[in-house]
Design an enzyme around this catalytic site. Sequence first.
Site, mmCIF file in Angstrom:
data_model
loop_
_atom_site.group_PDB
_atom_site.id
_atom_site.type_symbol
_atom_site.label_atom_id
_atom_site.label_comp_id
_atom_site.label_asym_id
_atom_site.label_seq_id
_atom_site.Cartn_x
_atom_site.Cartn_y
_atom_site.Cartn_z
ATOM 1 N N GLN A 243 -0.334 -3.896 10.952
ATOM 2 C CA GLN A 243 0.776 -3.335 10.174
ATOM 3 C C GLN A 243 1.512 -2.230 10.926
ATOM 4 O O GLN A 243 2.610 -1.824 10.537
ATOM 5 C CB GLN A 243 0.258 -2.784 8.854
ATOM 6 C CG GLN A 243 -0.619 -1.556 9.025
ATOM 7 C CD GLN A 243 -1.170 -1.040 7.718
ATOM 8 O OE1 GLN A 243 -2.241 -1.441 7.283
ATOM 9 N NE2 GLN A 243 -0.433 -0.144 7.082
ATOM 10 N N CYS A 249 0.245 -1.685 4.073
ATOM 11 C CA CYS A 249 -1.081 -2.305 3.936
ATOM 12 C C CYS A 249 -1.133 -3.210 2.714
ATOM 13 O O CYS A 249 -1.730 -4.275 2.750
ATOM 14 C CB CYS A 249 -2.155 -1.225 3.836
ATOM 15 S SG CYS A 249 -1.911 -0.052 2.488
ATOM 16 N N HIS A 395 -5.889 2.795 0.723
ATOM 17 C CA HIS A 395 -5.593 1.706 1.629
ATOM 18 C C HIS A 395 -5.890 0.385 0.925
ATOM 19 O O HIS A 395 -6.740 0.341 0.038
ATOM 20 C CB HIS A 395 -6.477 1.876 2.876
ATOM 21 C CG HIS A 395 -6.146 0.976 4.013
ATOM 22 N ND1 HIS A 395 -4.848 0.654 4.372
ATOM 23 C CD2 HIS A 395 -6.946 0.328 4.894
ATOM 24 C CE1 HIS A 395 -4.892 -0.154 5.428
ATOM 25 N NE2 HIS A 395 -6.147 -0.369 5.757
ATOM 26 N N ASN A 417 -9.178 -6.046 7.745
ATOM 27 C CA ASN A 417 -8.235 -4.932 7.786
ATOM 28 C C ASN A 417 -6.933 -5.411 8.428
ATOM 29 O O ASN A 417 -6.833 -6.556 8.886
ATOM 30 C CB ASN A 417 -8.851 -3.770 8.576
ATOM 31 C CG ASN A 417 -8.192 -2.436 8.272
ATOM 32 O OD1 ASN A 417 -7.201 -2.369 7.537
ATOM 33 N ND2 ASN A 417 -8.721 -1.368 8.844
#
Length: 451
Positions: A243, A249, A395, A417
């Site tokens: 990102q 996110c 997040h 992630n």
Amino acid sequence: MCKFALLWLFLVALVTFVRSDTPANCTFESIRGAWTFSIGQGGGDNTINCTADFKPVSEYDVVLYFPDVAFDQYGNQGRWTLIYNQGFEVRINKKRFFAFSKYTQDGKKVTSYCSQTFPGWVHDDDERNWACYSGQKKGDEMPKQHQLHRSEFFNNWKYKSNAEFIQRINKHQKSWTATVYPEYSGMMLSDMTRRSGGRRSADAFPKTARVLPETQKVADRLPKNFDWRDVNGQNFVSPVRNQKTCGSCYAFGSMALHEARLRIATNNTVQKVFSTQDIVSCSEYSQGCDGGFPYLIAGKYGQDFGLIEDSCFTYKAKDVKCITTTCPRYYTRDYYYVGGFYGGCNEALMRIEVAKYGPVAVSFQVYPDFQHYKSGIYHHTELLDRFNPWEITNHVVLIVGYGQDADSGEKYWIVKNSWGETWGEEGFFRISRGNDECSIESMVVGTLPIL
Ligand SMILES: *[C@@H]1O[C@H](CO)[C@@H](O)[C@H](O)[C@H]1NC(C)=O
Ligand SMILES: *[C@@H]1O[C@H](CO)[C@@H](O)[C@H](O)[C@H]1NC(C)=O
Ligand SMILES: *[C@@H]1O[C@H](CO)[C@@H](O)[C@H](O)[C@H]1NC(C)=O
């Protein structure tokens, strides 16, 4: 430091203010109760503009009961959910209402008017008959004020590599290892904050719900280890992405959710990667590089507007203008908080959802130690990085499986992630499971794709 430099630092600090999501802070207590929705002219489609003023032509009364039951003035029963502290969605009488809670912001001073909403969107369950509406709660509710954090002052600090911090983490515990990421050096702290979800306006994660005995029984029969990257040798998880320094996110977590669920639903014959830039640039259900929530993106945006492929609007990592395209759109059939509503989730329900239906998008709190995760089963160490002033952020990531360490017995989630493949365990991390570590078991979203 000379006076002039200080002044300069102060001015630049004002310009690069990092916030996440909307700054409103509206919790269950201030939203539950009796509301009047003032509804504009119906018959529109999803091109309706509810940012512009609209003229109400009818009123509709609903009562929202804790935690998820709604009734309207005709006695119809429906459901509702809070979305963090940002707003709420009501599904009742074959309609869906969503609006953000109202707030004003004057510098750092935020006033939440939780008994009102900004203009929002209502349409029938089948996506027809769009109108704008706004909500007004009955009875007097005092506006709530809070200050945003002071430390945007530090945003223009450059991150300083701190080997001593890493050593302390690795000495303190043995479950996971921290490492120095050379690419952090020279990054602005504001960019690192944005990358981790942006500074939160409040801690509004719900507590996890009690596990019912029936749920526990189902969960107990599930496999001890499960990983969507390897189900009988097949991988249903799309590639790890990066990102960069935009607070997107939530868009990456949401697209990753839809990508995996589509692969699962089609036995891996449809392998798409969806456009996160379309979300950042075009979605009015989120705040571009300043944050958003999977419930509203993988869920509501996917259902109301559909998702386009990444190749159609590639990622720019910044707030650029929305483009109109004729690319095919991929829709979400339904979306939900695991547990049924915000506050209804727990570890057993999550494990059932993951093993039976697929990965889930989750929100969790990022502490300074997490940035340096390299491998192992993460838990927050409460150690502080003295060189780098840092605030906790929210997040969004994707849980793709779970397991238990054969030697230590430690239980964990396997998580994708969006910080590139060189971070963590090839872009993934594992985090302690069963104790709501960093609130990761509290706000969990699933969706069903339309094939
Ligand atoms: C909606 O209307 C507002 C106010 O007139 C305008 O500023 C905004 O650009 C419009 N949005 C879209 C997507 O057309
Ligand atoms: C948000 O609201 C809750 C409940 O009213 C309160 O406990 C919390 O301190 C608030 N947070 C901020 C940052 O104002
Ligand atoms: C799904 O795909 C795998 C691998 O291509 C294949 O072996 C399997 O038979 C397929 N399952 C179904 C239900 O089509």
